[in-house]
Scaffold this motif. Structure first.
Motif, mmCIF file in Angstrom:
data_model
loop_
_atom_site.group_PDB
_atom_site.id
_atom_site.type_symbol
_atom_site.label_atom_id
_atom_site.label_comp_id
_atom_site.label_asym_id
_atom_site.label_seq_id
_atom_site.Cartn_x
_atom_site.Cartn_y
_atom_site.Cartn_z
ATOM 1 N N LEU A 1 0.844 -1.178 0.000
ATOM 2 C CA LEU A 1 0.000 0.000 0.000
ATOM 3 C C LEU A 1 0.886 1.238 0.000
ATOM 4 N N GLY A 2 0.524 2.250 -0.782
ATOM 5 C CA GLY A 2 1.301 3.478 -0.762
ATOM 6 C C GLY A 2 0.398 4.698 -0.837
ATOM 7 N N VAL A 3 0.698 5.700 -0.010
ATOM 8 C CA VAL A 3 -0.084 6.934 -0.009
ATOM 9 C C VAL A 3 0.884 8.091 -0.224
ATOM 10 N N ARG A 4 0.558 8.944 -1.182
ATOM 11 C CA ARG A 4 1.430 10.093 -1.426
ATOM 12 C C ARG A 4 1.296 11.099 -0.281
ATOM 13 N N GLY A 5 2.325 11.921 -0.157
ATOM 14 C CA GLY A 5 2.356 12.882 0.944
ATOM 15 C C GLY A 5 1.520 14.118 0.668
ATOM 16 N N ASN A 6 0.243 13.902 0.398
ATOM 17 C CA ASN A 6 -0.658 15.048 0.216
ATOM 18 C C ASN A 6 -0.994 15.644 1.577
ATOM 19 N N TYR A 7 -1.376 16.908 1.569
ATOM 20 C CA TYR A 7 -1.874 17.500 2.806
ATOM 21 C C TYR A 7 -3.270 16.949 3.064
ATOM 22 N N GLU A 8 -3.542 16.604 4.288
ATOM 23 C CA GLU A 8 -4.864 16.080 4.633
ATOM 24 C C GLU A 8 -5.960 17.066 4.240
ATOM 25 N N GLU A 9 -5.690 18.364 4.461
ATOM 26 C CA GLU A 9 -6.721 19.378 4.244
ATOM 27 C C GLU A 9 -6.676 19.941 2.827
ATOM 28 N N PHE B 1 4.412 -2.023 8.335
ATOM 29 C CA PHE B 1 5.170 -3.128 7.725
ATOM 30 C C PHE B 1 4.753 -4.479 8.277
ATOM 31 N N THR B 2 3.998 -4.448 9.387
ATOM 32 C CA THR B 2 3.617 -5.726 9.991
ATOM 33 C C THR B 2 2.167 -6.093 9.669
ATOM 34 N N THR B 3 1.336 -5.091 9.427
ATOM 35 C CA THR B 3 -0.012 -5.358 8.904
ATOM 36 C C THR B 3 -0.122 -4.566 7.617
ATOM 37 N N LEU B 4 0.167 -5.239 6.493
ATOM 38 C CA LEU B 4 0.385 -4.498 5.242
ATOM 39 C C LEU B 4 -0.852 -3.721 4.786
ATOM 40 N N GLU B 5 -2.025 -4.173 5.206
ATOM 41 C CA GLU B 5 -3.257 -3.510 4.759
ATOM 42 C C GLU B 5 -3.498 -2.182 5.473
ATOM 43 N N LEU B 6 -2.721 -1.920 6.499
ATOM 44 C CA LEU B 6 -3.035 -0.784 7.378
ATOM 45 C C LEU B 6 -2.287 0.506 7.029
ATOM 46 N N PHE B 7 -3.067 1.558 6.871
ATOM 47 C CA PHE B 7 -2.534 2.922 6.773
ATOM 48 C C PHE B 7 -3.191 3.703 7.909
ATOM 49 N N VAL B 8 -2.412 4.099 8.882
ATOM 50 C CA VAL B 8 -2.992 4.727 10.056
ATOM 51 C C VAL B 8 -2.598 6.200 10.093
ATOM 52 N N MET B 9 -3.574 7.039 10.428
ATOM 53 C CA MET B 9 -3.352 8.484 10.512
ATOM 54 C C MET B 9 -3.747 8.939 11.916
#
Lengths: 757, 757
Positions: free
Chosen positions: B30-38, B140-148
């Motif tokens: 999974l990859g997320v670009r460094g966009n601003y949240e707002e 890296f341990t739960t690959l599905e997870l993107f936490v904010m």
């Protein structure tokens, strides 16, 4: 019927759409495919088409991956307004060749009269019997005119007959995404802007989507007996319905259709009306008469008579006739790869014109040849722009395929990379000059083209260790791409530069003012001429000592020879069955390449080399291109391979009539048609236009009793007659010319030369 | 902050979208670009993206002119559901960095903790003061997870604060029709099939248009203080609005986002809910802890420490970190050219993985290396199908660019023609084997790949006058295309076939059953092996006697040298400013080609040739490809050009951090990142994996005080420490290994080796 002047519908071709191409009716400006007026049964495939030479729209080119200077749009010949519709009803039954009983059916093209006729004797499902005769003509004397005529005779019945005559502006182009030789997309190019009636004429005006060209079709109906019709008008169509009452008399409708367009006519709507009026007042008989007279003059120069082979006579004459039908007669147009007979190659002009078609016009119709060459001059500006786009500092890079000069090739390895088109164009200007002696034309147009194309070689090539090399080009053979030192390209480049030098020096003394003005305008200097001279002198012409032949390119002979033995017949043409890389990796030719070079420029090549070259390359040539057989025929004649010369000639002569390439439906193979004529004149007769004489080496094919043709050389009319005993040349010139016949030189102005065969 | 482990937002790069790539947060799945949240101000360009490795759609490829076996569709990495939205309001004012006053702003990536943080001290236009800290992590341990995680502190105010947290399924991909390196069309690939709430989780399920893959995003919000939110639901979006009442306490929202897809999860909807529950119950602190432990183990092997150059230390570590962020960890995925940081090259896998990235994994993370190599085995079937399409009777032709194995290159001269990818893959299987001694893997997977690729060379090439030649290919240097006997290709083909022969004979005795079963399955015979042997032995390797170098291909050295002097800086990269034919016509390289071959296969090439080759090709290499500098650095080290080795190394180390190629916005240059690591290990340290030993030739760059790194070789852990006086090797192995350090051989199991520098 006059033997050999008639092409008949053989009914045995694959599909009616093949005949649509074969029975196209055109005059170089306007072309209409041989569709049935009443249509088919809805199941038979058809390409219903009407085209105006150089009348194009612009469509975007999509690339999976684009790169710098790839053309992003393409020009495309537009299928314009369809005026062919004529529907006939007797009582409640509609005439159709797919219903009822066809008692007899004939369709033919009369090449002496310039007319197409379809004659049907038909019995309707309910037993009504009719004889219907459709005639069509695209006038050679009024290029905008396409005239149709239908005569209906009621046999054993007197029922009411209705003729519905339509004009349809809701037209699309034909597409097929699986064949690279026809368009894959963008069918709808034309949009109707107006339909209406003015001064008893129907008129539809339509416009193209992006090029914003406008075309008007103006139609007048003449009826016998004279009756009034009913108009049906929609946003895109105009239809007239004529109801003939019960009776026995012959019914007749003449449909005068005039096409005018904004490329040639300032006000096509107005102009269309005026032309219609003028032709209607002239009358159909007079129009037919004028057509006959025009063709009489044409055939006086263009006819080749063969004794002893009717089918070939027919093919040969048909091909020459199609050249006349296709040739653009104004500065906007040229000859498209398919003439005006179909949409294949999208109405583009290629090198075909120069190398395969202009030889006929140069020797038989020099005024039209001049027109074709002027077209290249009019697009010189575009070619100079293109050269810049391609990274060149100067010179002209002619588009591989184009209508108005912009590159329309979307596959550069077999498009833009074929830089030889510049040499081909230069070569043909030179041929024209040698054949006509028309130095004024050279001073005005030709020299500039030859100078600018010469510059292109300097830009493309470079001096390396005392030789001049030209890298990363594609020669005529498209089964090998992006190679270094293609022999064909190099030899034409050399010739191009040599003549640039020659004309520079010659015009300096013969046309000093024009010369000075030109040199000034294009900033051409003595220094540049010296570089041309050096590059030409040091041109690298790859030669293989072991085989004693010129190598097609630097690396060609070290590649693997194609495995012909294990290639099934169904896998031809190879381009439709193998990835380009697979093809490029092998010694295999789509068409004559080095052999073509040897035909165009034979001086300095020994006859041993010519022969070895022929022997080697012939074995690995597929003739998948229709541009190949004619050249192999000519060179077989040169070498003395009489049987091969004849069998290749046969292939060219009836390629479309017998649909041997299987794609005649997309249009006729114009270059091949020029090639047929060349195979007789350059092949059997061995004509070569040299710097100070015309060379002939006539032979008589075994199967023939004789042949005869005419040509024009330096304002001399020459008639060549070859029979079993001798060759007779009749010369009628304004000043003495030099002929070399079978190695003997003759200086002659008027009279006959007889040479034993 | 820990020095050298932090990448900070420098704010001086061209545009925020460059930082979006640099601050991407990914874990190989999974990859997320460094966009601003707002978000930004609506004017700044952005590519707002979230990607799942190998999650693709299929789009048609359009060709201006198509040809046989051109791929008609392409796979494309899909921008999936966006969960990044977090909008903050204080009173009636929305937080934005484009309004009010930014008192302080910092953003950084912590590579030890695997966390991204953005910390802002901000005063609203009406004077409300906030400190906001955003944290992100792809586990890296739960690959599905993107936490904010967002923490908000009110300073000098106590107004009501609203956080609106969104999930957006109405997503398009980025397109730009002017740059061949990014997609030109087909932006809308994903369609929402469901939005809803289940078990307090929000879930959006979306499907791709043609590949019919499904992705679910499942989100849970955790709030401090705990409050209820309001749901806003549309067909494509889910939003929760949380209104925190007036007060002074720190507000916090943790957003657990889980992505599941049908390529890996049978029921992504259900599975997404389960994973969310499990991670929420674990809690954010534990998740962060696990991330740190994972990275501790990673860095223990992967860290390269440099003394004396902080910016390079940062770049080097960043690049290695990105390799970890990008590497696919299941059999469906590999490493895309841009990892998961952007859409450039459409998420495709290239030879980059084998030649530039696998070296790191082979020596530092052999288990992941194995996974990457298995991916090639899983697509072997596709490669065999492709070989047939290309006209080959047998063998495997790996796609130049692909996700699931099908060819996705729409420009064959620099795509399909790069047959060397087969050699690259074979080479890397062999390298893996030499580094690990893992013969079982070879018996199970590697041999089959190497046999099938060996067959491809026999299909492609042919024997000519006692040498084996391979025509019509493109080497690594894309500024020269479709040539004969590219040295790089031929030398890899030779190696490929030699090892096919070797393994055939070796496995026959070591793994007779697996061997027999494989030979039977793929119908491999002794006769074929003999042909491999002959072709390898007779392989043609072009050599130029005058220059004393291997020629890039048959004709390369006879071309014109590019006019570098008159090429303005703005005209680079050349591919964006010159037509391919103009480039192909010249001696000019986009990237290392022969020099790369000399790096990969140095045995049998004298050091004089290596040096002459380097000297010659370097002068004409533009390094327009990001794959070039690393190789020139390595080979400069080899030859002893210390300054060049160092300056090329600098170019690679900070290529993306400093956006030196100008296109970092489209994603990071992964191959170059692998190249940086190689420049230290293969370059400065001179590591080479030979058949029976590991060779090292360490040097210390002048600018450094020392460097240190670890690697694994045949199950031995080796730590290399180079300082101004000496090289110290610490070895800890299960059985003795052989090392050759500066020409001296050591057989060692555990202990230290010290060699003076």
């Amino acid at each position: 019927m006059k033997t050999g002047w008639i092409i008949e519908d053989q009914g045995n071709r694959k599909g009616l759409w093949v005949n649509e191409s074969i029975f196209n009716v055109a005059n170089g400006y306007l072309g209409v495919r041989g569709n049935y007026e009443e249509g088919y049964d809805g199941k038979e495939p058809t390409i219903r088409g009407t085209y105006i030479n150089a009348f194009y729209d612009i469509t975007p080119i999509q690339y999976g991956e684009s790169a710098y200077a790839f053309p992003d749009t393409q020009q495309k010949l537009v299928n314009v307004i369809d005026v062919q519709d004529l529907h006939i009803r007797i009582g409640e039954e509609s005439f159709s060749l797919f219903a009822g009983q066809v008692v007899s059916y004939r369709r033919w093209l009369n090449m002496k009269e310039g007319k197409y006729v379809r004659l049907v004797h038909w019995i309707s499902p309910q037993g009504k019997e009719l004889e219907i005769e459709f005639t069509r003509m695209a006038s050679f004397t009024t290029l905008e005119l396409f005239v149709m005529d239908v005569k209906i005779t009621r046999i054993n019945c007197d029922d009411e007959v209705t003729i519905t005559s339509g004009m349809n502006g809701d037209i699309s182009n034909y597409t097929n995404s699986n064949d690279p030789r026809v368009a894959s997309d963008h069918a709808k190019l034309l949009h109707v802007v107006h339909t209406g009636v003015q001064d008893t004429c129907l008129q539809i005006v339509a416009e193209t989507s992006r090029s914003r060209l406008r075309v008007a079709a103006t139609t007048f109906h003449e009826l016998t007996p004279c009756i009034e019709g009913r108009l049906i008008q929609t946003d895109t169509n105009l239809t007239k319905e004529y109801v003939f009452p019960k009776g026995k008399e012959v019914l007749r409708l003449t449909k005068y259709n005039v096409f005018t367009d904004t490329r040639r006519h300032e006000q096509p709507e107005l102009c269309g009306l005026e032309i219609v009026k003028s032709v209607v007042s002239k009358g159909i008989k007079q129009i037919w008469k004028e057509q006959e007279l025009y063709l009489e003059a044409f055939w006086a120069m263009a006819n080749i008579e063969i004794q002893g082979d009717a089918p070939l006579q027919e093919g040969l004459r048909y091909n020459v006739y199609q050249l006349l039908q296709s040739v653009g007669k104004d500065k906007y147009s040229n000859i498209a790869a398919k003439g005006l007979s179909g949409e294949g190659y999208e109405g583009h002009y290629f090198w075909d014109t120069e190398i395969y078609i202009l030889p006929f016009f140069i020797l038989c119709q020099p005024e039209l040849a001049k027109q074709l060459l002027r077209y290249r001059y009019t697009i010189l500006g575009e070619a100079k722009i293109r050269a810049k786009e391609l990274g060149h500092r100067k010179g002209a890079a002619y588009a591989w395929r184009t209508i108005t000069g912009q590159e329309c090739s979307a596959y550069f390895p077999a498009g833009t990379a074929q830089f030889h088109i510049n040499g081909d164009i230069a070569y043909t200007y030179i041929q024209y000059y040698l054949a006509t002696g028309d130095e004024a034309f050279i001073a005005e147009f030709g020299a500039e083209v030859v100078f600018e194309t010469a510059r292109t070689w300097i830009e493309l090539g470079h001096f390396d260790d005392g030789v001049f090399k030209i890298d990363a080009v594609t020669g005529p053979d498209e089964y090998t791409a992006i190679v270094n030192n293609n022999y064909y390209t190099n030899v034409l480049a050399k010739y191009n530069m040599e003549w640039a030098v020659k004309w520079y020096r010659q015009l300096k003394s013969t046309h000093p003012e024009a010369w000075a003005s030109l040199c000034n305008r294009i900033e051409l200097t003595d220094e540049e001429i010296i570089i041309f001279e050096q590059a030409a002198a040091q041109m690298y012409l790859p030669f293989n000592d072991k085989l004693g032949i010129h190598e097609q390119d630097d690396s060609f002979l070290s590649k693997k020879v194609w495995d012909f033995e294990n290639t099934p017949r169904a896998n031809y043409p190879l381009l439709l069955n193998y990835h380009p890389l697979f093809i490029y990796r092998h010694q295999v030719l789509k068409q004559a390449d080095t052999v073509l070079a040897h035909f165009l420029i034979e001086d300095g090549v020994s006859s041993d080399v010519l022969k070895s070259s022929y022997d080697y390359y012939e074995k690995i040539t597929t003739h998948d291109s229709s541009l190949s057989s004619a050249i192999y025929s000519i060179m077989a004649s040169k070498i003395g391979y009489a049987d091969k010369a004849y069998s290749y000639f046969i292939e060219t002569a009836r390629m479309d009539l017998d649909n041997t390439h299987g794609n005649t439906k997309d249009g006729l193979h114009m270059a091949n048609m020029g090639g047929t004529w060349m195979a007789v004149v350059y092949g059997f007769t061995g004509v070569r236009i040299k710097e100070d004489q015309l060379v002939l080496n006539p032979v008589l094919p075994k199967a023939w009793e004789g042949y005869k043709f005419s040509m024009q050389y330096r304002q001399a009319q020459i008639t060549v007659e070859v029979n079993t005993n001798e060759t007779v040349l009749m010369v009628d010139a304004v000043k003495p010319i030099v002929l070399e016949v079978k190695g003997k030189r003759f200086k002659i102005q008027t009279g006959k030369i007889r040479i034993a065969i």
